[in-house]
Each structure stands twice: as structure tokens, then as C-alpha cells.
Scaffold this motif. Structure first.
Motif, PDB file in Angstrom:
ATOM      1  N   VAL A 280     -17.391  57.627 -35.437  1.00  0.00           N
ATOM      2  CA  VAL A 280     -18.025  56.450 -34.826  1.00  0.00           C
ATOM      3  C   VAL A 280     -17.625  56.382 -33.356  1.00  0.00           C
ATOM      4  O   VAL A 280     -16.438  56.470 -33.029  1.00  0.00           O
ATOM      5  N   LYS A 281     -18.655  56.245 -32.493  1.00  0.00           N
ATOM      6  CA  LYS A 281     -18.401  56.014 -31.072  1.00  0.00           C
ATOM      7  C   LYS A 281     -18.770  54.553 -30.816  1.00  0.00           C
ATOM      8  O   LYS A 281     -19.921  54.165 -31.007  1.00  0.00           O
ATOM      9  N   ALA A 282     -17.769  53.750 -30.439  1.00  0.00           N
ATOM     10  CA  ALA A 282     -18.039  52.342 -30.133  1.00  0.00           C
ATOM     11  C   ALA A 282     -17.925  52.168 -28.626  1.00  0.00           C
ATOM     12  O   ALA A 282     -17.006  52.711 -28.012  1.00  0.00           O
ATOM     13  N   TYR A 283     -18.887  51.456 -28.044  1.00  0.00           N
ATOM     14  CA  TYR A 283     -18.804  51.270 -26.592  1.00  0.00           C
ATOM     15  C   TYR A 283     -19.288  49.886 -26.181  1.00  0.00           C
ATOM     16  O   TYR A 283     -20.092  49.251 -26.860  1.00  0.00           O
ATOM     17  N   VAL A 284     -18.728  49.428 -25.051  1.00  0.00           N
ATOM     18  CA  VAL A 284     -19.161  48.175 -24.441  1.00  0.00           C
ATOM     19  C   VAL A 284     -19.992  48.545 -23.226  1.00  0.00           C
ATOM     20  O   VAL A 284     -19.534  49.293 -22.354  1.00  0.00           O
ATOM     21  N   GLN A 285     -21.235  48.051 -23.210  1.00  0.00           N
ATOM     22  CA  GLN A 285     -22.148  48.355 -22.099  1.00  0.00           C
ATOM     23  C   GLN A 285     -22.035  47.240 -21.063  1.00  0.00           C
ATOM     24  O   GLN A 285     -22.205  46.064 -21.381  1.00  0.00           O
ATOM     25  N   PHE A 286     -21.709  47.611 -19.821  1.00  0.00           N
ATOM     26  CA  PHE A 286     -21.617  46.627 -18.737  1.00  0.00           C
ATOM     27  C   PHE A 286     -22.875  46.723 -17.882  1.00  0.00           C
ATOM     28  O   PHE A 286     -23.223  47.807 -17.425  1.00  0.00           O
ATOM     29  N   LYS A 287     -23.528  45.554 -17.657  1.00  0.00           N
ATOM     30  CA  LYS A 287     -24.722  45.554 -16.794  1.00  0.00           C
ATOM     31  C   LYS A 287     -24.436  44.692 -15.579  1.00  0.00           C
ATOM     32  O   LYS A 287     -23.900  43.583 -15.714  1.00  0.00           O
ATOM     33  N   GLY A 288     -24.808  45.205 -14.417  1.00  0.00           N
ATOM     34  CA  GLY A 288     -24.654  44.427 -13.181  1.00  0.00           C
ATOM     35  C   GLY A 288     -23.232  43.950 -12.970  1.00  0.00           C
ATOM     36  O   GLY A 288     -22.273  44.704 -13.026  1.00  0.00           O
TER      37      GLY A 288
ATOM     38  N   MET B 182      -7.285  55.791 -26.390  1.00  0.00           N
ATOM     39  CA  MET B 182      -7.464  54.443 -25.845  1.00  0.00           C
ATOM     40  C   MET B 182      -8.837  54.323 -25.188  1.00  0.00           C
ATOM     41  O   MET B 182      -9.448  55.326 -24.808  1.00  0.00           O
ATOM     42  N   PRO B 183      -9.347  53.069 -25.038  1.00  0.00           N
ATOM     43  CA  PRO B 183     -10.651  52.881 -24.392  1.00  0.00           C
ATOM     44  C   PRO B 183     -10.688  53.509 -23.010  1.00  0.00           C
ATOM     45  O   PRO B 183      -9.714  53.425 -22.260  1.00  0.00           O
ATOM     46  N   LYS B 184     -11.819  54.179 -22.695  1.00  0.00           N
ATOM     47  CA  LYS B 184     -11.945  54.786 -21.363  1.00  0.00           C
ATOM     48  C   LYS B 184     -13.339  54.524 -20.814  1.00  0.00           C
ATOM     49  O   LYS B 184     -14.302  54.368 -21.580  1.00  0.00           O
ATOM     50  N   MET B 185     -13.424  54.493 -19.493  1.00  0.00           N
ATOM     51  CA  MET B 185     -14.708  54.228 -18.837  1.00  0.00           C
ATOM     52  C   MET B 185     -15.490  55.529 -18.665  1.00  0.00           C
ATOM     53  O   MET B 185     -14.926  56.557 -18.319  1.00  0.00           O
ATOM     54  N   GLU B 186     -16.800  55.450 -18.961  1.00  0.00           N
ATOM     55  CA  GLU B 186     -17.729  56.548 -18.663  1.00  0.00           C
ATOM     56  C   GLU B 186     -18.949  55.904 -18.039  1.00  0.00           C
ATOM     57  O   GLU B 186     -19.759  55.304 -18.742  1.00  0.00           O
ATOM     58  N   GLY B 187     -19.050  56.006 -16.723  1.00  0.00           N
ATOM     59  CA  GLY B 187     -20.158  55.339 -16.043  1.00  0.00           C
ATOM     60  C   GLY B 187     -20.035  53.830 -16.198  1.00  0.00           C
ATOM     61  O   GLY B 187     -19.007  53.243 -15.870  1.00  0.00           O
ATOM     62  N   LYS B 188     -21.086  53.195 -16.776  1.00  0.00           N
ATOM     63  CA  LYS B 188     -21.059  51.740 -16.940  1.00  0.00           C
ATOM     64  C   LYS B 188     -20.732  51.332 -18.360  1.00  0.00           C
ATOM     65  O   LYS B 188     -21.078  50.245 -18.810  1.00  0.00           O
ATOM     66  N   ARG B 189     -20.098  52.245 -19.114  1.00  0.00           N
ATOM     67  CA  ARG B 189     -19.680  51.869 -20.455  1.00  0.00           C
ATOM     68  C   ARG B 189     -18.221  52.241 -20.694  1.00  0.00           C
ATOM     69  O   ARG B 189     -17.735  53.212 -20.149  1.00  0.00           O
ATOM     70  N   MET B 190     -17.588  51.405 -21.503  1.00  0.00           N
ATOM     71  CA  MET B 190     -16.219  51.695 -21.921  1.00  0.00           C
ATOM     72  C   MET B 190     -16.281  52.080 -23.388  1.00  0.00           C
ATOM     73  O   MET B 190     -16.895  51.366 -24.193  1.00  0.00           O
ATOM     74  N   LEU B 191     -15.671  53.211 -23.743  1.00  0.00           N
ATOM     75  CA  LEU B 191     -15.854  53.663 -25.128  1.00  0.00           C
ATOM     76  C   LEU B 191     -14.580  54.123 -25.796  1.00  0.00           C
ATOM     77  O   LEU B 191     -13.593  54.455 -25.154  1.00  0.00           O
ATOM     78  N   VAL B 192     -14.646  54.124 -27.133  1.00  0.00           N
ATOM     79  CA  VAL B 192     -13.582  54.676 -27.979  1.00  0.00           C
ATOM     80  C   VAL B 192     -14.233  55.467 -29.109  1.00  0.00           C
ATOM     81  O   VAL B 192     -15.383  55.208 -29.469  1.00  0.00           O
ATOM     82  N   MET B 193     -13.492  56.435 -29.635  1.00  0.00           N
ATOM     83  CA  MET B 193     -13.988  57.236 -30.769  1.00  0.00           C
ATOM     84  C   MET B 193     -13.096  57.004 -31.975  1.00  0.00           C
ATOM     85  O   MET B 193     -11.876  56.903 -31.841  1.00  0.00           O
TER      86      MET B 193
END
Length: 197
Positions: free
Chosen positions: A134-142, A171-182
Motif C-alpha cells: 500500500v502506498k499512502a500519500y497526502v496530496q498538497f494543492k496550492g 518515514m513519510p517523504k516528499m515527492e513533488g507535491k505529495r508526501m508518501l509512505v509505503m
């Protein structure tokens, strides 16, 4: 106006009706003067083709060309139907295993509410129990990128929720405009209950 009949009457083209060629040349289909023979209950070595065929016949097995490009070609004395069955079974297993390691995505926003969080956590638990990652991510807009800490807390809370079903891979890491964990699935071992005295 009726279209002229072009003939053919919808018959299948005979070229497409032929039986497919077998994957390997076997028995009478092998057309080389000599072969390198391998297999169980066989003295490995180079034999004239006729002798190799006789050895296979005596064991009531097939002579199967497994390396046609070798010099001389390598043939094995085996039960060809059983060989194909085993090959198909292994391919099926490999496909099943490949299917198991799919990566399922769960998407959050910094403002995900508790109800949505629970709903997504249940889905993630099911994915992990089915053997998927499972890849969980938080999408940040603007401007939401200002709430990075909120995103991190949300993912860590999610990781805590999934401890029964999965293992956090980092640990959570940023990739572009999303922060994700596996998350990887936990091996499905049932807890051992202590015996009562």
C-alpha cells in the motif's frame, strides 16, 4: 441496391485452422543426426538420434528437444504431457505471486476528516491482508503545502492504525507535491495462544 456477393460464403481461412505448433520438437519431429541426451535414468552423453529415441521408448517416455541451438541439440527423456503441465503450473504460480505484490494507492488531503480516514484505513487493511503493498500519500494543492506537518501527522497516525496488517517501510517523504509512505503486508501468522494450565 444489393451489394454483389464477393464469394467466400463466410468460410474460415484454412491457414488459421491449423493446430498450433508444439512448443518443443518431440520424438519423430526431431530431425538431427545426433543429440546430447539428459534425463533421469539416462547415461548423459552424445547419441545417434535413433538410439536416443529407443532409450526414450524403452522407458515409455518422450524424447524432447530442450536446447535446439546447442551443438549437438540437447534432448531430455521425460513425460512430455507431465512436463507441460508442470510448466503451466509454475507459470500460474508466478502470475499469482506477481499479482500479490501489486501496489494499491490510498490518497489523503491535509484536511481528511475522521470518517474518510477510517474508510480508507479499512480499505488499506484489506489490501495488505490480500498480500498487496500500500502506498499512502497526502496530496498538497496550492497553499496547502504549508500544512506539511499536518500531512506527516496524518500518515503516522495511519501507520499506527495499520500495525496489525502491515509494516511501515520508511518515514513519510516528499515527492513533488505529495508526501508518501509505503506499507508491506505482514506475514499472516496467527498469534500463539498460551495453553491453559
Amino acid at each position: 441496391m444489393a451489394l454483389p456477393n464477393r464469394g467466400g460464403g463466410g468460410r474460415m481461412n484454412p491457414r488459421f485452422n491449423r493446430q498450433p505448433e508444439p512448443e518443443h520438437r518431440i520424438n519423430e519431429r526431431i530431425r538431427v543426426p545426433q543429440v546430447r541426451l539428459v534425463g533421469d535414468n539416462v547415461t548423459v552423453g552424445v547419441y545417434p538420434l535413433e538410439e536416443a529415441r529407443k532409450i526414450a521408448q524403452q522407458q515409455e517416455l518422450d524424447l524432447v528437444e530442450i536446447s535446439p541451438n546447442a551443438d549437438p541439440p540437447v534432448c531430455k527423456v521425460i513425460d512430455y504431457k507431465k512436463f507441460l503441465y508442470e510448466k503451466k503450473r509454475k507459470e500460474k504460480e508466478m502470475k499469482a505471486n506477481a499479482k500479490q505484490s501489486e501496489v494499491k494507492e490510498i490518497r489523503f488531503t491535509p484536511g481528511t476528516d475522521d470518517h474518510d480516514f477510517d474508510f480508507k484505513a479499512k480499505h488499506a487493511e484489506k489490501f495488505l491482508k490480500d498480500g498487496n503493498k500500500v502506498k499512502a500519500y497526502v496530496q498538497f494543492k496550492g497553499r496547502a503545502i504549508m500544512f506539511k506537518d499536518r500531512g506527516e501527522l496524518l500518515l503516522l497516525k495511519f501507520a499506527e492504525r495499520l500495525t496489525e496488517a502491515g509494516v511501515l517501510e520508511g518515514m513519510p517523504k516528499m515527492e513533488g507535491k505529495r508526501m508518501l509512505v509505503m506499507f508491506a503486508p505482514k506475514s499472516q501468522k496467527k498469534p500463539v495462544t498460551p495453553a491453559k494450565a
